[in-house]
Design an enzyme around this catalytic site. Structure first.
Site, PDB file in Angstrom:
ATOM      1  N   TYR A  75     -53.906 -21.371  69.491  1.00 56.35           N
ATOM      2  CA  TYR A  75     -52.638 -20.809  69.256  1.00 56.35           C
ATOM      3  C   TYR A  75     -51.913 -20.533  67.866  1.00 56.35           C
ATOM      4  O   TYR A  75     -51.275 -19.824  67.397  1.00 56.35           O
ATOM      5  CB  TYR A  75     -51.604 -21.133  70.486  1.00 56.35           C
ATOM      6  N   ILE A  81     -48.064 -11.910  73.833  1.00 56.26           N
ATOM      7  CA  ILE A  81     -47.192 -12.718  73.538  1.00 56.26           C
ATOM      8  C   ILE A  81     -46.616 -12.453  72.100  1.00 56.26           C
ATOM      9  O   ILE A  81     -46.119 -13.395  71.344  1.00 56.26           O
ATOM     10  CB  ILE A  81     -47.912 -14.086  73.676  1.00 56.26           C
ATOM     11  N   HIS A 137     -45.602 -13.691  80.048  1.00 58.52           N
ATOM     12  CA  HIS A 137     -46.612 -14.439  79.847  1.00 58.52           C
ATOM     13  C   HIS A 137     -46.345 -15.424  78.441  1.00 58.52           C
ATOM     14  O   HIS A 137     -47.079 -16.220  78.082  1.00 58.52           O
ATOM     15  CB  HIS A 137     -48.077 -14.059  79.769  1.00 58.52           C
ATOM     16  N   THR A 196     -53.366  -1.779  79.551  1.00 59.83           N
ATOM     17  CA  THR A 196     -53.789  -2.916  80.231  1.00 59.83           C
ATOM     18  C   THR A 196     -54.780  -2.776  81.096  1.00 59.83           C
ATOM     19  O   THR A 196     -54.952  -1.451  81.776  1.00 59.83           O
ATOM     20  CB  THR A 196     -52.514  -3.496  81.140  1.00 59.83           C
ATOM     21  N   ASN A 205     -54.142   4.505  79.129  1.00 55.74           N
ATOM     22  CA  ASN A 205     -55.012   3.612  78.515  1.00 55.74           C
ATOM     23  C   ASN A 205     -56.156   4.384  77.792  1.00 55.74           C
ATOM     24  O   ASN A 205     -56.265   5.484  77.921  1.00 55.74           O
ATOM     25  CB  ASN A 205     -55.390   2.831  79.831  1.00 55.74           C
TER      26      ASN A 205
HETATM   27  C1  BV8 Z   1     -50.119 -16.743  88.829  1.00 54.29           C
HETATM   28  C2  BV8 Z   1     -51.031 -15.858  77.835  1.00 54.29           C
HETATM   29  C3  BV8 Z   1     -49.049 -17.415  90.726  1.00 54.29           C
HETATM   30  C4  BV8 Z   1     -52.065 -16.580  77.343  1.00 54.29           C
HETATM   31  C5  BV8 Z   1     -52.253 -14.712  79.872  1.00 54.29           C
HETATM   32  C6  BV8 Z   1     -54.957 -12.451  92.841  1.00 54.29           C
HETATM   33  C7  BV8 Z   1     -56.354 -11.997  92.734  1.00 54.29           C
HETATM   34  C8  BV8 Z   1     -57.232 -12.675  91.751  1.00 54.29           C
HETATM   35  C9  BV8 Z   1     -56.664 -13.719  91.066  1.00 54.29           C
HETATM   36  C10 BV8 Z   1     -55.178 -14.008  91.064  1.00 54.29           C
HETATM   37  C11 BV8 Z   1     -54.466 -13.277  91.902  1.00 54.29           C
HETATM   38  N1  BV8 Z   1     -53.203 -13.879  91.770  1.00 54.29           N
HETATM   39  C12 BV8 Z   1     -53.146 -15.078  90.798  1.00 54.29           C
HETATM   40  C13 BV8 Z   1     -54.446 -15.001  90.398  1.00 54.29           C
HETATM   41  C14 BV8 Z   1     -54.851 -15.937  89.397  1.00 54.29           C
HETATM   42  C15 BV8 Z   1     -54.629 -15.455  87.799  1.00 54.29           C
HETATM   43  C16 BV8 Z   1     -55.617 -13.966  87.523  1.00 54.29           C
HETATM   44  O1  BV8 Z   1     -54.957 -13.304  87.680  1.00 54.29           O
HETATM   45  N2  BV8 Z   1     -56.730 -14.195  87.397  1.00 54.29           N
HETATM   46  C17 BV8 Z   1     -57.720 -13.085  87.164  1.00 54.29           C
HETATM   47  C18 BV8 Z   1     -58.422 -13.435  85.891  1.00 54.29           C
HETATM   48  C19 BV8 Z   1     -58.465 -12.766  88.123  1.00 54.29           C
HETATM   49  N3  BV8 Z   1     -53.275 -15.217  87.666  1.00 54.29           N
HETATM   50  C20 BV8 Z   1     -52.458 -16.310  87.317  1.00 54.29           C
HETATM   51  O2  BV8 Z   1     -52.873 -17.321  87.036  1.00 54.29           O
HETATM   52  C21 BV8 Z   1     -51.192 -16.015  86.775  1.00 54.29           C
HETATM   53  N4  BV8 Z   1     -50.220 -16.877  87.607  1.00 54.29           N
HETATM   54  O3  BV8 Z   1     -50.517 -16.032  89.635  1.00 54.29           O
HETATM   55  O4  BV8 Z   1     -49.279 -17.584  89.460  1.00 54.29           O
HETATM   56  C22 BV8 Z   1     -47.898 -16.547  90.938  1.00 54.29           C
HETATM   57  C23 BV8 Z   1     -48.081 -15.190  91.193  1.00 54.29           C
HETATM   58  C24 BV8 Z   1     -47.041 -14.474  91.512  1.00 54.29           C
HETATM   59  C25 BV8 Z   1     -45.440 -15.048  91.401  1.00 54.29           C
HETATM   60  C26 BV8 Z   1     -45.541 -16.324  91.362  1.00 54.29           C
HETATM   61  C27 BV8 Z   1     -46.274 -17.361  91.191  1.00 54.29           C
HETATM   62  C28 BV8 Z   1     -50.862 -16.329  85.492  1.00 54.29           C
HETATM   63  C29 BV8 Z   1     -51.602 -15.221  84.578  1.00 54.29           C
HETATM   64  C30 BV8 Z   1     -51.236 -15.393  83.080  1.00 54.29           C
HETATM   65  C31 BV8 Z   1     -52.409 -15.897  82.275  1.00 54.29           C
HETATM   66  N5  BV8 Z   1     -51.977 -15.842  80.668  1.00 54.29           N
HETATM   67  N6  BV8 Z   1     -51.792 -14.688  78.612  1.00 54.29           N
HETATM   68  C32 BV8 Z   1     -52.978 -15.800  76.213  1.00 54.29           C
HETATM   69  O5  BV8 Z   1     -52.546 -14.677  75.869  1.00 54.29           O
HETATM   70  O6  BV8 Z   1     -53.703 -16.613  75.632  1.00 54.29           O
HETATM   71  S1  BV8 Z   1     -53.031 -13.473  80.777  1.00 54.29           S
HETATM   72  C33 BV8 Z   1     -53.781 -12.539  79.377  1.00 54.29           C
HETATM   73  O7  BV8 Z   1     -54.913 -11.740  79.749  1.00 54.29           O
HETATM   74  C34 BV8 Z   1     -52.759 -11.439  79.006  1.00 54.29           C
HETATM   75  O8  BV8 Z   1     -51.358 -11.684  78.945  1.00 54.29           O
HETATM   76  C35 BV8 Z   1     -53.025 -10.158  79.829  1.00 54.29           C
HETATM   77  O9  BV8 Z   1     -52.207 -10.569  80.943  1.00 54.29           O
HETATM   78  C36 BV8 Z   1     -54.479 -10.549  80.358  1.00 54.29           C
HETATM   79  C37 BV8 Z   1     -55.145  -9.283  79.308  1.00 54.29           C
HETATM   80  O10 BV8 Z   1     -55.225  -8.353  80.002  1.00 54.29           O
HETATM   81  P1  BV8 Z   1     -54.820  -7.009  79.065  1.00 54.29           P
HETATM   82  O11 BV8 Z   1     -53.488  -7.343  78.455  1.00 54.29           O
HETATM   83  O12 BV8 Z   1     -54.662  -5.964  79.968  1.00 54.29           O
HETATM   84  O13 BV8 Z   1     -55.903  -7.044  77.862  1.00 54.29           O
HETATM   85  P2  BV8 Z   1     -57.528  -6.418  78.103  1.00 54.29           P
HETATM   86  O14 BV8 Z   1     -58.053  -6.915  76.948  1.00 54.29           O
HETATM   87  O15 BV8 Z   1     -58.105  -7.119  79.386  1.00 54.29           O
HETATM   88  O16 BV8 Z   1     -57.475  -4.930  78.338  1.00 54.29           O
HETATM   89  C38 BV8 Z   1     -57.117  -4.068  77.383  1.00 54.29           C
HETATM   90  C39 BV8 Z   1     -56.865  -2.743  77.667  1.00 54.29           C
HETATM   91  O17 BV8 Z   1     -56.355  -1.813  76.739  1.00 54.29           O
HETATM   92  C40 BV8 Z   1     -58.241  -2.221  78.083  1.00 54.29           C
HETATM   93  O18 BV8 Z   1     -58.198  -1.467  79.444  1.00 54.29           O
HETATM   94  C41 BV8 Z   1     -58.655  -1.308  76.932  1.00 54.29           C
HETATM   95  O19 BV8 Z   1     -59.360  -0.045  77.457  1.00 54.29           O
HETATM   96  C42 BV8 Z   1     -57.042  -0.883  76.459  1.00 54.29           C
HETATM   97  N7  BV8 Z   1     -57.027  -0.555  75.004  1.00 54.29           N
HETATM   98  C43 BV8 Z   1     -57.507  -0.907  74.036  1.00 54.29           C
HETATM   99  N8  BV8 Z   1     -57.434  -0.315  72.772  1.00 54.29           N
HETATM  100  C44 BV8 Z   1     -56.534   0.705  73.176  1.00 54.29           C
HETATM  101  C45 BV8 Z   1     -56.338   0.494  74.586  1.00 54.29           C
HETATM  102  N9  BV8 Z   1     -55.449   1.449  75.416  1.00 54.29           N
HETATM  103  C46 BV8 Z   1     -54.681   2.169  74.766  1.00 54.29           C
HETATM  104  N10 BV8 Z   1     -54.757   2.375  73.031  1.00 54.29           N
HETATM  105  C47 BV8 Z   1     -55.675   1.564  72.452  1.00 54.29           C
HETATM  106  N11 BV8 Z   1     -55.656   1.743  71.117  1.00 54.29           N
END
Ligand code: BV8
Length: 242
Positions: free
Chosen positions: A57, A96, A112, A180, A205
């Site tokens: 970080y 973030i 987040h 996203t 997206n």
């Molecule tokens: C929780 C901080 C309970 C750290 C982050 C249900 C089903 C399955 C799993 C779960 C579930 N519920 C919970 C889970 C577990 C888990 C989860 O989701 N796991 C996944 C991997 C399956 N979730 C959690 O643990 C969460 N907590 O659920 O607590 C609860 C729930 C509800 C209410 C109360 C309690 C906590 C998750 C947070 C983790 N921390 N970030 C850090 O940043 O280092 S997550 C981090 O990854 C980001 O913050 C973001 O959320 C995620 C990344 O995703 P994106 O931002 O979408 O980025 P990505 O690279 O994937 O995609 C980018 C997109 O942009 C692409 O599609 C691309 O095509 C597009 N793009 C690229 N360039 C462009 C573009 N679009 C337009 N223009 C461009 N130029």
């Protein structure tokens, strides 16, 4: 998009900051390509190797403050939307970084966490912080000074401001997700709730997300192109001011 909207909710992800030089997570050169999520973005990873996590970080915090990192046309367009839209606008970001604020938005919900803030591991008190933090950097809020950690929501931790988020989605008549991939919950599930409450839903997206089939309208292209267009259309639908 046909009507004039009164309550707009916008969810953003790493894709909106990609053109500002901030790495996304799942692209070829994505953040998760060079290190394991569980090592750097989980409470367990922090306990196992706090220096490694702090360094991960610290690097992102200093990168964010580099001269070349600026809000792009998508961030600026959302700043304009907030300035000119007569209805309510809620921006929820998974990012973030502080590029929404530098683009002119206020009261952004960072569900987040934020890179430029740190937290006391005991009291949970959050303070602004621009420099590195390492093991041994202690708080000033506790009788027994405690370790500071990044003010970031890691996997397995509860996202921030979930009540405010639920309320905004409940009242939304337009829900837009920008840049996203729809991999991470609860954020990826917001579109479903928004639809249940009757909102029109738009995905902006580079490519279809994991939840693209949940959206009524889809706009694929670069955020810096698609978002200014969308904002212009929303503002054109505003009722003539007397
Ligand atoms: C929780 C901080 C309970 C750290 C982050 C249900 C089903 C399955 C799993 C779960 C579930 N519920 C919970 C889970 C577990 C888990 C989860 O989701 N796991 C996944 C991997 C399956 N979730 C959690 O643990 C969460 N907590 O659920 O607590 C609860 C729930 C509800 C209410 C109360 C309690 C906590 C998750 C947070 C983790 N921390 N970030 C850090 O940043 O280092 S997550 C981090 O990854 C980001 O913050 C973001 O959320 C995620 C990344 O995703 P994106 O931002 O979408 O980025 P990505 O690279 O994937 O995609 C980018 C997109 O942009 C692409 O599609 C691309 O095509 C597009 N793009 C690229 N360039 C462009 C573009 N679009 C337009 N223009 C461009 N130029």
């Amino acid at each position: 998009m046909t009507a004039h909207y009164a309550n707009i909710v916008i969810l953003t992800g790493a894709g909106i900051s990609a053109e500002s030089g901030i790495q996304t997570f799942r692209a070829e050169d994505g953040l998760w390509e060079n290190c394991r999520v569980e090592d750097v973005a989980t409470p367990e990873g922090f306990v196992a190797d706090p220096d490694f996590v702090q360094d991960f970080y610290n690097q992102r915090r200093s990168k964010l403050q580099e001269k070349g990192i600026k809000p792009n046309a998508a961030h600026l367009a959302l700043g304009q939307l907030q300035a000119k839209f007569s209805g309510s606008l809620t921006i929820i970001t998974q990012n973030i970084d502080d590029l929404h604020e530098r683009g002119g938005n206020t009261d952004v919900i960072h569900m987040h966490g934020e890179l430029l803030k740190v937290r006391c591991v005991v009291s949970g008190r959050v303070v602004e912080h621009k420099g590195d933090i390492v093991t041994g950097d202690l708080c000033s809020c506790c009788e027994h000074p405690a370790q500071l950690r990044p003010h970031i929501v890691w996997f397995g931790e509860i996202p921030l401001e979930m009540e405010a988020i639920d309320l905004a989605i409940k009242n939304a008549d337009l829900f837009v997700a920008i840049g996203t991939s729809g991999n991470v919950y609860p954020a990826a599930g917001f579109v479903q709730s928004a639809r249940l409450y009757g909102a029109h839903t738009i995905e902006v997206n580079l490519q279809p997300s994991m939840v693209e089939n949940q959206f009524e309208e889809k706009r694929y292209g670069k955020a810096s192109v698609e978002v200014p267009l969308l904002v212009e259309q929303i503002l054109q639908m505003e009722p003539e001011s007397e």
